[in-house]
Structure formats: structure tokens, C-alpha cells
Design a protein around this motif. Structure first.
Motif, PDB file in Angstrom:
ATOM      1  N   GLY A   1      36.325  11.000 -10.107  1.00  0.00           N
ATOM      2  CA  GLY A   1      36.121   9.553 -10.054  1.00  0.00           C
ATOM      3  C   GLY A   1      34.793   9.217  -9.410  1.00  0.00           C
ATOM      4  N   GLU A   2      34.438   7.963  -9.477  1.00  0.00           N
ATOM      5  CA  GLU A   2      33.218   7.514  -8.806  1.00  0.00           C
ATOM      6  C   GLU A   2      33.450   7.534  -7.303  1.00  0.00           C
ATOM      7  OE1 GLU A   2      32.546   3.705 -10.537  1.00  0.00           O
ATOM      8  OE2 GLU A   2      32.020   4.528 -12.502  1.00  0.00           O
TER       9      GLU A   2
ATOM     10  N   ALA B   1      24.352  13.670   2.524  1.00  0.00           N
ATOM     11  CA  ALA B   1      23.955  12.541   1.685  1.00  0.00           C
ATOM     12  C   ALA B   1      24.932  12.416   0.524  1.00  0.00           C
ATOM     13  CB  ALA B   1      22.539  12.760   1.165  1.00  0.00           C
ATOM     14  N   LEU B   2      25.524  11.232   0.373  1.00  0.00           N
ATOM     15  CA  LEU B   2      26.514  10.991  -0.678  1.00  0.00           C
ATOM     16  C   LEU B   2      26.052   9.834  -1.560  1.00  0.00           C
ATOM     17  CD1 LEU B   2      29.774  11.226   1.485  1.00  0.00           C
ATOM     18  CD2 LEU B   2      28.764  13.014   0.047  1.00  0.00           C
TER      19      LEU B   2
ATOM     20  N   HIS C   1      32.076  12.090  -9.187  1.00  0.00           N
ATOM     21  CA  HIS C   1      32.268  13.309  -8.399  1.00  0.00           C
ATOM     22  C   HIS C   1      33.602  13.959  -8.742  1.00  0.00           C
ATOM     23  CE1 HIS C   1      28.974  11.786  -5.935  1.00  0.00           C
ATOM     24  NE2 HIS C   1      28.973  12.900  -5.244  1.00  0.00           N
ATOM     25  N   LYS C   2      33.695  15.231  -8.415  1.00  0.00           N
ATOM     26  CA  LYS C   2      34.960  15.954  -8.515  1.00  0.00           C
ATOM     27  C   LYS C   2      35.330  16.477  -7.145  1.00  0.00           C
ATOM     28  CE  LYS C   2      37.512  19.379 -11.217  1.00  0.00           C
ATOM     29  NZ  LYS C   2      37.468  20.304 -12.372  1.00  0.00           N
ATOM     30  N   LEU C   3      36.524  16.167  -6.722  1.00  0.00           N
ATOM     31  CA  LEU C   3      37.045  16.624  -5.433  1.00  0.00           C
ATOM     32  C   LEU C   3      38.093  17.706  -5.671  1.00  0.00           C
ATOM     33  CD1 LEU C   3      37.461  16.295  -2.319  1.00  0.00           C
ATOM     34  CD2 LEU C   3      39.188  14.546  -2.866  1.00  0.00           C
ATOM     35  N   LYS C   4      37.881  18.860  -5.052  1.00  0.00           N
ATOM     36  CA  LYS C   4      38.840  19.953  -5.140  1.00  0.00           C
ATOM     37  C   LYS C   4      39.339  20.275  -3.738  1.00  0.00           C
ATOM     38  CE  LYS C   4      36.449  22.142  -9.060  1.00  0.00           C
ATOM     39  NZ  LYS C   4      35.775  23.399  -9.524  1.00  0.00           N
TER      40      LYS C   4
ATOM     41  N   LEU D   1      33.362  19.060  -2.815  1.00  0.00           N
ATOM     42  CA  LEU D   1      33.038  17.755  -3.391  1.00  0.00           C
ATOM     43  C   LEU D   1      31.711  17.915  -4.111  1.00  0.00           C
ATOM     44  CD1 LEU D   1      33.739  14.695  -3.602  1.00  0.00           C
ATOM     45  CD2 LEU D   1      32.303  14.353  -1.575  1.00  0.00           C
ATOM     46  N   GLU D   2      31.719  17.676  -5.418  1.00  0.00           N
ATOM     47  CA  GLU D   2      30.503  17.914  -6.199  1.00  0.00           C
ATOM     48  C   GLU D   2      30.319  16.845  -7.262  1.00  0.00           C
ATOM     49  OE1 GLU D   2      30.696  21.581  -8.440  1.00  0.00           O
ATOM     50  OE2 GLU D   2      32.888  21.458  -8.535  1.00  0.00           O
ATOM     51  N   GLU D   3      29.044  16.595  -7.596  1.00  0.00           N
ATOM     52  CA  GLU D   3      28.740  15.647  -8.660  1.00  0.00           C
ATOM     53  C   GLU D   3      29.084  16.246 -10.009  1.00  0.00           C
ATOM     54  OE1 GLU D   3      25.095  13.139  -8.434  1.00  0.00           O
ATOM     55  OE2 GLU D   3      24.605  14.460  -6.746  1.00  0.00           O
TER      56      GLU D   3
END
Length: 304
Positions: A178-179, A284-285, A291-294, A302-304
Motif C-alpha cells: 500500500g501507499e 527517510a520514508l 511500499h511492501k511491508l513484510k 519495508l521496501e518500495e
């Protein structure tokens, strides 16, 4: 709605530095200016509010701060705007900012803490990405070489972020896409019911704060819950809560435990102690970026 991403920076571009909220001495930003110019290869334009002659808490009157900030937003020679510090004050001028030109030619606006209200306003009203990231003081005492300040440089250059941290015993495993939205808890709550109210449905929300009593964190989290900001998230990232106080009669739970209980009924992944904070550990976010949160048993990514 398609998120607008400002152009990434290239060597020779100009970064403007302003203080739209609390007062900051120029000396505390001097190392930041030096690094941006000499090490990172950018030009720097210093606004009138950095090191202003103000004798109050603020970096000038509301009118002075608004004018300085507006000039940097509209200046065609400035490719990014770095807020020197947060503190308090953005909420006093946010409704008077003219976004007409900025909407057509967006640029990166960088900051955290009180700057959260700007990030939320920009995202929820204009769907433009911005950077929740270290500010000028983070460059001091050799800070510019740590991975957190370096993450700002990489974000400005357009490098995709991939951040990892250790697992926490209260984490709820899972994956979410999600964003990314969020910032300082107090400022997100402050925006509810205003034009700066943050949109959270289907998003990954991140939170951090400093100097709050535990009962106040509990109260603000319940306000998020009662206003529907927590029930349809894609995922929740809980950052650091620095310098948290307690009452004479103890609240009876840590900040992590009280947040865990408040979101316990939901099914989305939750991670605790992520490196976003008022301390050195502050990646920096990119607000609004996908993004994808695992959240896995041994590691969080947490990655774009």
C-alpha cells in the motif's frame, strides 16, 4: 488517484533550507549546509527564517514563516526544500499556503515531527509525495555519515528504499502492500477533522513520537481508532517513542503493549520498534509511495 512524485535531484541542484515552525540557530545547521554543498554536490539557498532574529519560540512571526516557506515552494531555482527543524508552528500557517504553482511543479519537501502536518496535508489534498526524513541537526557530530542521514541522500537521488530491522515479540506477522503514510502521532491526531486529515484506508501507516506520557499515547491511539483510522489499514509500522513519561501511579503497560492491545482485533501485519523516530535511527520514508511491508518471525522489511 495517481501519486505525483517530484523530480529526483542531480548534482548542482539547489536545496532550500527554511524553518517554518520552531527557531533554529544558523550554527546548528552549518554542518548540514557544508555537507549538502561539499559532500553531496548540491547548491544551498538559506531562507530568512534559519537563524532569524526572532525572540520567541517560533522562527519568526506566522507571516514571516509563511512568506519564507512560500518563496521556497515557488522558487524555480530550488529543487527541494529542507525544513531545518520541527517543533511547533506548521499548523498555524498550513491553511494559508498557496499550492497553485507547487501542484504544477512539485518538489521534495523534507522534514519530520511538526512537519508531519504538511506531509499529511500535501498527500491527502494533492496526492504529492514528500519525504519524512532527517533534518538539519541530524548532520551534526558526524551524523551525516550514518545510514539514516545517508538514506535521505539516496531518496533524493531516486534510489529505491529497502529497510530492515529485527523482529519484536509483539509483532503480528504478515505482508502488506500500500501507499506509505504517517509520521508523528500527535500531529496526525491534530489533523483529524481538518483539511489536513490523513487518509489511511488501504495504506501502510507508520507512527512515532517523543516526550509524551503513556496515557497520552493511549488517548491519541484511541482517537485514531474511534475515528476509523486504524480499522482498514493495509499494515501498521510502529516506530520509536522517545522520552516517554509515566504518571505517579503507573499506567501499567509499555507504549508497545498499549498499542498492541488497541490494534489487537485487526488482522493486518504490525511491526514494532521500526527505525523511524526523533533519534538517530530515522530512515527517510517517501510519503505516498507504494511500499511492501513484510513482517516475518525473524525480520521486518519495508521496501518500495
Amino acid at each position: 488517484m495517481i501519486i505525483k512524485t517530484p523530480p529526483y535531484l542531480k548534482p548542482g541542484d539547489t536545496i532550500g533550507i527554511v524553518c517554518p515552525a520552531g527557531y533554529m540557530e544558523f550554527e546548528k545547521a552549518a554542518e548540514c549546509v557544508r555537507v549538502l554543498q561539499e559532500d553531496w554536490g548540491y547548491k544551498v539557498k538559506v531562507g530568512s527564517t534559519l537563524g532569524s532574529k526572532s525572540e520567541t519560540y517560533f522562527a519568526g512571526t506566522d507571516e514571516e514563516r509563511l512568506k519564507d516557506f512560500q518563496m521556497m515552494l515557488d522558487d524555480d531555482e530550488v529543487q527541494a526544500v529542507l525544513c531545518g527543524r520541527g517543533g511547533y508552528g506548521m499548523g498555524r500557517i498550513i491553511d494559508r499556503i498557496n499550492f497553485k504553482k507547487f501542484k504544477k511543479r512539485p518538489k521534495w519537501v523534507i522534514g519530520f515531527s511538526d512537519i508531519t502536518i504538511f506531509h499529511s496535508h500535501l498527500y491527502s489534498n494533492y496526492f504529492i509525495s514528500s519525504l519524512h526524513a532527517p533534518m538539519a541537526a541530524a548532520f551534526n557530530d558526524g551524523g551525516h555519515v550514518n545510514k539514516y542521514v545517508r538514506s535521505l541522500k539516496e531518496a533524493l537521488e531516486g534510489k529505491w528504499a529497502r529497510y530492515c530491522c529485527e523482529s519484536h515479540e509483539l509483532n503480528r506477522p504478515g505482508e502488506a502492500v500500500g501507499e506509505l503514510v504517517g509520521g508523528n502521532l500527535a500531529l496526525i491526531v491534530h489533523g483529524i477533522g481538518t483539511p489536513s486529515e490523513l487518509k489511511t484506508k488501504g495504506r501502510i501507516l507508520f507512527l512515532e513520537d517523543i516526550g509524551e506520557q503513556k496515557y497520552a499515547v493511549d488517548r491519541m491511539m484511541y482517537q485514531l481508532k474511534r475515528s476509523g483510522k486504524l480499522d482498514k489499514l493495509a499494515g501498521l509500522v510502529v516506530g520509536r517513542f522517545s522520552d516517554t513519561g509515566d504518571t505517579t501511579r503507573p499506567f501499567g503497560a509499555s507504549v508497545q503493549q498499549l498499542i498492541y492491545e488497541i490494534v489487537r482485533e485487526y488482522k493486518y501485519p504490525v511491526c514494532f520498534d521500526f527505525p523511524v523516530s526523533h533519534e538517530k535511527e530515522n530512515y527517510a520514508l517517501k510519503i505516498g509511495a507504494g511500499h511492501k511491508l513484510k513482517v516475518h518471525p525473524k525480520k521486518v522489511t519495508l521496501e518500495e
